[in-house]
Design a protein around this motif. Structure first.
Motif, mmCIF file in Angstrom:
data_model
loop_
_atom_site.group_PDB
_atom_site.id
_atom_site.type_symbol
_atom_site.label_atom_id
_atom_site.label_comp_id
_atom_site.label_asym_id
_atom_site.label_seq_id
_atom_site.Cartn_x
_atom_site.Cartn_y
_atom_site.Cartn_z
ATOM 1 N N SER A 90 0.832 -1.199 0.000
ATOM 2 C CA SER A 90 0.000 0.000 0.000
ATOM 3 C C SER A 90 0.869 1.252 0.000
ATOM 4 O O SER A 90 1.999 1.245 0.490
ATOM 5 N N LEU A 91 0.310 2.305 -0.543
ATOM 6 C CA LEU A 91 0.914 3.633 -0.488
ATOM 7 C C LEU A 91 -0.211 4.647 -0.355
ATOM 8 O O LEU A 91 -1.328 4.408 -0.826
ATOM 9 N N ARG A 92 0.099 5.780 0.249
ATOM 10 C CA ARG A 92 -0.850 6.887 0.275
ATOM 11 C C ARG A 92 -0.188 8.111 -0.314
ATOM 12 O O ARG A 92 0.830 8.584 0.195
ATOM 13 N N LEU A 93 -0.769 8.608 -1.380
ATOM 14 C CA LEU A 93 -0.295 9.824 -2.009
ATOM 15 C C LEU A 93 -1.025 11.024 -1.426
ATOM 16 O O LEU A 93 -2.208 10.944 -1.089
ATOM 17 N N SER A 94 -0.308 12.133 -1.340
ATOM 18 C CA SER A 94 -0.896 13.384 -0.860
ATOM 19 C C SER A 94 -0.671 14.461 -1.900
ATOM 20 O O SER A 94 0.338 14.454 -2.615
ATOM 21 N N CYS A 95 -1.592 15.385 -1.962
ATOM 22 C CA CYS A 95 -1.481 16.527 -2.865
ATOM 23 C C CYS A 95 -1.864 17.780 -2.090
ATOM 24 O O CYS A 95 -3.027 17.952 -1.719
ATOM 25 N N ALA A 96 -0.874 18.626 -1.824
ATOM 26 C CA ALA A 96 -1.119 19.881 -1.126
ATOM 27 C C ALA A 96 -1.479 20.950 -2.143
ATOM 28 O O ALA A 96 -0.718 21.208 -3.077
ATOM 29 N N ALA A 97 -2.634 21.561 -1.960
ATOM 30 C CA ALA A 97 -3.121 22.565 -2.896
ATOM 31 C C ALA A 97 -3.060 23.948 -2.266
ATOM 32 O O ALA A 97 -3.320 24.119 -1.075
ATOM 33 N N SER A 98 -2.721 24.943 -3.073
ATOM 34 C CA SER A 98 -2.714 26.328 -2.622
ATOM 35 C C SER A 98 -3.177 27.215 -3.764
ATOM 36 O O SER A 98 -3.224 26.795 -4.919
ATOM 37 N N GLY A 99 -3.518 28.455 -3.435
ATOM 38 C CA GLY A 99 -4.032 29.364 -4.449
ATOM 39 C C GLY A 99 -5.547 29.366 -4.438
ATOM 40 O O GLY A 99 -6.175 29.224 -3.392
ATOM 41 N N ASN A 100 -6.146 29.502 -5.607
ATOM 42 C CA ASN A 100 -7.602 29.616 -5.713
ATOM 43 C C ASN A 100 -8.284 28.247 -5.658
ATOM 44 O O ASN A 100 -9.053 27.878 -6.555
ATOM 45 N N THR A 101 -8.028 27.530 -4.594
ATOM 46 C CA THR A 101 -8.571 26.175 -4.503
ATOM 47 C C THR A 101 -10.092 26.178 -4.407
ATOM 48 O O THR A 101 -10.745 25.219 -4.819
ATOM 49 N N TYR A 102 -10.672 27.260 -3.887
ATOM 50 C CA TYR A 102 -12.118 27.309 -3.716
ATOM 51 C C TYR A 102 -12.844 27.288 -5.053
ATOM 52 O O TYR A 102 -14.032 26.989 -5.123
ATOM 53 N N ARG A 103 -12.141 27.604 -6.132
ATOM 54 C CA ARG A 103 -12.773 27.641 -7.443
ATOM 55 C C ARG A 103 -12.714 26.290 -8.151
ATOM 56 O O ARG A 103 -13.278 26.128 -9.221
ATOM 57 N N MET A 104 -12.006 25.337 -7.544
ATOM 58 C CA MET A 104 -11.858 24.037 -8.181
ATOM 59 C C MET A 104 -13.035 23.142 -7.807
ATOM 60 O O MET A 104 -13.308 22.925 -6.630
ATOM 61 N N ASN A 105 -13.724 22.631 -8.811
ATOM 62 C CA ASN A 105 -14.868 21.762 -8.567
ATOM 63 C C ASN A 105 -14.536 20.290 -8.681
ATOM 64 O O ASN A 105 -15.300 19.448 -8.224
#
Length: 126
Positions: free
Chosen positions: A17-32
Motif C-alpha cells: 500500500s501507499l498513500r499519495l498526498s497533494c497539497a493545494a494552494s491558491g484559488n482552490t475554492y474555485r476548483m470543482n
C-alpha cells in the motif's frame, strides 16, 4: 490559478500500500473537481480517481475497490490511498484540478479537461 504539490510516492512490493498526498494552494475554492491522473512510460495518461466538490468519487475500473480518494478541506490536501498494488499500477501519478461544473459522468475521469497539474510523484510496484 492553483498550485499542486504531490508527495508519498515510492517503491513497494506487489500487494502493498501507499498513500499519495497533494497539497493545494491558491484559488482552490474555485476548483470543482480534483483527481489523480497517472502515466506509465509509453502509455497514455489515465484518469485514476476524481472527486467533485460535493465529495462524490469516481474511479477507473482498473483501480475500483483498491484505491480510495479523499480530501481534507481544512488542510487543502487531496489523498489517494492505494491498496493491493499491482506492477501495472507503476506510473507517474499527477494531482490535477479543474473549475468545470456539471461534468457528464462519462467525462469525469477524462484527463484532458484538467488545467491545473502538479509535478508528479513516482510509484513503482515490483
Amino acid at each position: 490559478h492553483v498550485q499542486l504539490v504531490e508527495s508519498g510516492g515510492g517503491s513497494v512490493q506487489a500487494g502493498g500500500s501507499l498513500r499519495l498526498s497533494c497539497a493545494a494552494s491558491g484559488n482552490t475554492y474555485r476548483m470543482n473537481y480534483m483527481g489523480w491522473i497517472r502515466q506509465a512510460p509509453g502509455k497514455q495518461r489515465e484518469g485514476v480517481a476524481v472527486i467533485d466538490s460535493e465529495g462524490t468519487p469516481s474511479y477507473a475500473e482498473s483501480v475500483q475497490g483498491r484505491f480510495s480518494i479523499s480530501g481534507d478541506n481544512a488542510k487543502n490536501t487531496l489523498y489517494l490511498q492505494m491498496n493491493s498494488l499491482k506492477p501495472e499500477d507503476s506510473a507517474m501519478y499527477y494531482c490535477a484540478a479543474d473549475r468545470d461544473v456539471n461534468v457528464p459522468p462519462s467525462l469525469v475521469l477524462d484527463s484532458s479537461r484538467f488545467h491545473n497539474w502538479g509535478q508528479g510523484t513516482q510509484v513503482t510496484v515490483s
